[in-house]
Design a protein around this motif. Sequence first.
Motif, mmCIF file in Angstrom:
data_model
loop_
_atom_site.group_PDB
_atom_site.id
_atom_site.type_symbol
_atom_site.label_atom_id
_atom_site.label_comp_id
_atom_site.label_asym_id
_atom_site.label_seq_id
_atom_site.Cartn_x
_atom_site.Cartn_y
_atom_site.Cartn_z
ATOM 1 N N ALA A 60 0.824 -1.212 0.000
ATOM 2 C CA ALA A 60 0.000 0.000 0.000
ATOM 3 C C ALA A 60 0.856 1.259 0.000
ATOM 4 O O ALA A 60 0.448 2.290 -0.525
ATOM 5 C CB ALA A 60 -0.925 -0.005 1.210
ATOM 6 N N GLU A 61 2.044 1.160 0.578
ATOM 7 C CA GLU A 61 2.911 2.326 0.648
ATOM 8 C C GLU A 61 3.525 2.685 -0.702
ATOM 9 O O GLU A 61 4.020 3.782 -0.885
ATOM 10 C CB GLU A 61 4.021 2.088 1.674
ATOM 11 C CG GLU A 61 3.485 1.999 3.083
ATOM 12 C CD GLU A 61 4.588 1.693 4.085
ATOM 13 O OE1 GLU A 61 5.768 1.946 3.777
ATOM 14 O OE2 GLU A 61 4.267 1.199 5.170
ATOM 15 N N GLU A 62 3.503 1.774 -1.616
ATOM 16 C CA GLU A 62 4.031 1.982 -2.963
ATOM 17 C C GLU A 62 5.477 2.490 -2.951
ATOM 18 O O GLU A 62 5.868 3.332 -3.746
ATOM 19 C CB GLU A 62 3.136 2.930 -3.761
ATOM 20 C CG GLU A 62 1.752 2.368 -3.986
ATOM 21 C CD GLU A 62 0.877 3.292 -4.806
ATOM 22 O OE1 GLU A 62 1.388 4.202 -5.461
ATOM 23 O OE2 GLU A 62 -0.340 3.066 -4.787
ATOM 24 N N ASP A 63 6.277 1.979 -2.030
ATOM 25 C CA ASP A 63 7.682 2.328 -1.970
ATOM 26 C C ASP A 63 8.482 1.108 -2.403
ATOM 27 O O ASP A 63 8.925 0.306 -1.581
ATOM 28 C CB ASP A 63 8.063 2.768 -0.554
ATOM 29 C CG ASP A 63 9.456 3.360 -0.492
ATOM 30 O OD1 ASP A 63 10.196 3.259 -1.496
ATOM 31 O OD2 ASP A 63 9.806 3.910 0.558
ATOM 32 N N LYS A 64 8.637 0.971 -3.693
ATOM 33 C CA LYS A 64 9.284 -0.198 -4.282
ATOM 34 C C LYS A 64 10.704 -0.379 -3.770
ATOM 35 O O LYS A 64 11.115 -1.490 -3.446
ATOM 36 C CB LYS A 64 9.276 -0.058 -5.810
ATOM 37 C CG LYS A 64 9.896 -1.214 -6.543
ATOM 38 C CD LYS A 64 9.810 -0.994 -8.050
ATOM 39 C CE LYS A 64 10.464 -2.113 -8.797
ATOM 40 N NZ LYS A 64 11.794 -1.837 -9.250
ATOM 41 N N GLU A 65 11.464 0.685 -3.679
ATOM 42 C CA GLU A 65 12.854 0.585 -3.238
ATOM 43 C C GLU A 65 12.952 0.072 -1.801
ATOM 44 O O GLU A 65 13.798 -0.763 -1.495
ATOM 45 C CB GLU A 65 13.564 1.930 -3.368
ATOM 46 C CG GLU A 65 13.873 2.294 -4.805
ATOM 47 C CD GLU A 65 14.597 3.626 -4.918
ATOM 48 O OE1 GLU A 65 15.274 4.040 -3.959
ATOM 49 O OE2 GLU A 65 14.472 4.251 -5.987
ATOM 50 N N MET A 66 12.086 0.565 -0.913
ATOM 51 C CA MET A 66 12.111 0.101 0.464
ATOM 52 C C MET A 66 11.767 -1.386 0.534
ATOM 53 O O MET A 66 12.426 -2.152 1.248
ATOM 54 C CB MET A 66 11.133 0.893 1.338
ATOM 55 C CG MET A 66 11.175 0.439 2.798
ATOM 56 S SD MET A 66 10.002 1.282 3.861
ATOM 57 C CE MET A 66 8.454 0.588 3.327
ATOM 58 N N LEU A 67 10.766 -1.805 -0.224
ATOM 59 C CA LEU A 67 10.375 -3.211 -0.233
ATOM 60 C C LEU A 67 11.528 -4.079 -0.728
ATOM 61 O O LEU A 67 11.836 -5.111 -0.129
ATOM 62 C CB LEU A 67 9.131 -3.422 -1.105
ATOM 63 C CG LEU A 67 8.633 -4.864 -1.226
ATOM 64 C CD1 LEU A 67 8.345 -5.464 0.137
ATOM 65 C CD2 LEU A 67 7.394 -4.899 -2.112
ATOM 66 N N GLU A 68 12.188 -3.654 -1.785
ATOM 67 C CA GLU A 68 13.332 -4.415 -2.307
ATOM 68 C C GLU A 68 14.438 -4.530 -1.265
ATOM 69 O O GLU A 68 15.027 -5.606 -1.081
ATOM 70 C CB GLU A 68 13.856 -3.756 -3.585
ATOM 71 C CG GLU A 68 12.902 -3.883 -4.749
ATOM 72 C CD GLU A 68 13.282 -3.033 -5.948
ATOM 73 O OE1 GLU A 68 12.760 -3.312 -7.035
ATOM 74 O OE2 GLU A 68 14.106 -2.094 -5.803
ATOM 75 N N GLU A 69 14.719 -3.445 -0.556
ATOM 76 C CA GLU A 69 15.750 -3.452 0.479
ATOM 77 C C GLU A 69 15.375 -4.383 1.628
ATOM 78 O O GLU A 69 16.230 -5.107 2.159
ATOM 79 C CB GLU A 69 15.988 -2.040 1.003
ATOM 80 C CG GLU A 69 16.688 -1.137 -0.003
ATOM 81 C CD GLU A 69 16.765 0.314 0.441
ATOM 82 O OE1 GLU A 69 16.438 0.612 1.618
ATOM 83 O OE2 GLU A 69 17.152 1.155 -0.389
ATOM 84 N N LEU A 70 14.108 -4.370 2.010
ATOM 85 C CA LEU A 70 13.656 -5.253 3.085
ATOM 86 C C LEU A 70 13.745 -6.717 2.679
ATOM 87 O O LEU A 70 14.114 -7.572 3.495
ATOM 88 C CB LEU A 70 12.231 -4.895 3.511
ATOM 89 C CG LEU A 70 12.073 -3.576 4.266
ATOM 90 C CD1 LEU A 70 10.598 -3.266 4.490
ATOM 91 C CD2 LEU A 70 12.836 -3.592 5.577
#
Length: 104
Positions: A60-70
């Motif tokens: 939902a946050e639409e933060d692709k870079e953060m998701l990839e890092e996690l």
Amino acid sequence: MFGLKDLIENAQNLQAKVAALQDELADRIVVGTAGGGMVTVEANGAQEIVSIKIEADLFAEEDKEMLEELIVAAVNDALAKARDLVTQEMTKLTGGIKLPGIIG
């Protein structure tokens, strides 16, 4: 007296035990996490990724870079735990003797 034949037999026995332990470890699961548990990765003792779970809130946050890092962090955490598991079990098996190519 401990001869060459005994040494060879002991090495063969240890080799069989190591192979059996590797099979057993492939069935054991460790869990790596990142983002306070928002990304969870399961790996087995063969250092293979078994599953990845991502909390819906991250999408939902639409933060692709953060998701990839996690995801990368959780995978690395799971693989580190898998390596630790293998090292601990092999150390138990070998009595603390480090075997090149078997124990990191």
